[in-house]
Design an enzyme around this catalytic site. Structure first.
Site, short mmCIF file in Angstrom:
data_model
loop_
_atom_site.label_atom_id
_atom_site.label_comp_id
_atom_site.label_asym_id
_atom_site.label_seq_id
_atom_site.Cartn_x
_atom_site.Cartn_y
_atom_site.Cartn_z
CG HIS A 1 2.01 -0.12 4.37
ND1 HIS A 1 1.71 -1.07 5.33
CD2 HIS A 1 0.88 0.60 4.18
CE1 HIS A 1 0.44 -0.92 5.70
NE2 HIS A 1 -0.09 0.08 5.03
CG ASP B 1 -2.09 -0.89 1.14
OD1 ASP B 1 -2.09 -1.76 0.25
OD2 ASP B 1 -3.00 -0.76 1.98
#
Length: 297
Positions: free
Chosen positions: A270, A116
């Site tokens: 992430h 992400d």
């Protein structure tokens, strides 16, 4: 002294990232399932019950020419049952155990790695190199502002066969509580930025910042041709507690992924401003690949 300076810089950078993107993940229960917590009390919602509801893993994605808008069943936005329409019998089905019936499983024995908040000019290329080394495809949930700032990375992500996911324009944790029109404008703006960077690339999925899905969020995403994906494994790689060393952080992330990943898992991580995450995956990818088939959603 040089090492201390670099460490101080990374600490400040991490603090800034957490301030900007706090709430990307949630805490996990002992069995590895999400606890459905929200980073903002005003954005919390009652989780959908865990039911065997499923969504066609291919229906969230349009043709290679980008998102399409399927006809609504009536005036206005389509209902939540848009995501549960009957899929072709051969298509895998993603289990909808997340908030507002977002997906928490690939629907097969395969495991999906999702990253992400990028693209990040420093970390995303390192991650792409690592994925290429092991011939692994992943899913990248992209923030529109970062897409506009680094279109070349988006082109590379698409060209190397990874899946693109809409993670909203500026990572607003409360977007799902806004009007359907506001949600649509934000998601469409992000899709448009992605397509300017990578014309024709399909955008099959949407992930709400912080996992803060609402029925309206999921419905608008479906209307734009995107299935909504939550996760089943959250190592909280974005969380940097005070006093935690880089080595301890990497060990914690590695342990969480190894302990909680199972068949059909969707792993949240992430790439934006998370160098320790990339370092952890240098060991995690070969470990995961030896145990699971790794796929892009």
């Amino acid at each position: 002294m040089r090492f201390a300076g670099r460490r101080a810089f990374r600490t400040v950078a991490a603090a800034l990232v957490i301030a900007a993107f706090a709430g990307c993940g949630t805490a996990m229960a002992a069995d590895g399932t999400p606890l459905w917590t929200s980073s903002e009390s005003s954005g919390s919602e009652t989780p959908a019950p865990r039911t065997p509801s499923t969504v066609d893993a291919t229906s969230g994605g349009p043709s290679t020419h980008g998102p399409t808008r399927p006809p609504a069943p009536g005036p206005g936005l389509p209902g939540a049952d848009t995501l549960t329409r009957t899929p072709p019998p051969h298509a895998p089905k993603m289990h909808l155990g997340g908030p507002a019936k977002s997906a928490t499983s690939t629907g097969t024995a395969a495991v999906a790695l999702t990253f992400d908040d990028g693209p990040d000019p420093a970390q995303t290329p390192k991650l792409l190199d690592l994925l290429a080394k092991y011939h692994v495809k992943a899913t990248f949930c992209l923030v529109g502002q970062n897409v506009a700032a680094h279109p070349g990375l988006v082109r590379r992500i698409a060209a190397e066969g990874h899946t693109l996911c809409n993670h909203t324009w500026r990572h607003s944790l409360t977007l799902g509580k806004q009007s359907p029109a506001a949600i649509r404008a934000d998601l469409q703006r992000t899709n448009d930025a992605i397509h300017r960077a990578a014309p024709g690339a399909p955008i099959r999925f949407m992930r709400a910042p912080g996992g803060n899905f609402t029925p309206a969020f999921v419905s608008v995403a479906a209307d734009l041709g995107m299935a909504s994906i939550y996760w089943s494994v959250d190592p909280r790689d974005w969380d940097h507690p005070s006093g935690e060393s880089d080595a301890a952080h990497r060990a914690r992330v590695t342990h969480a992924v190894q302990r909680h990943t199972g068949r059909g898992g969707i792993v949240l991580s992430h790439d934006y401003a998370q160098p320790d995450t990339i370092a952890a995956y240098r060991n995690l990818i070969p470990w995961l690949k030896s145990r699971f088939r790794l796929i892009a959603l």
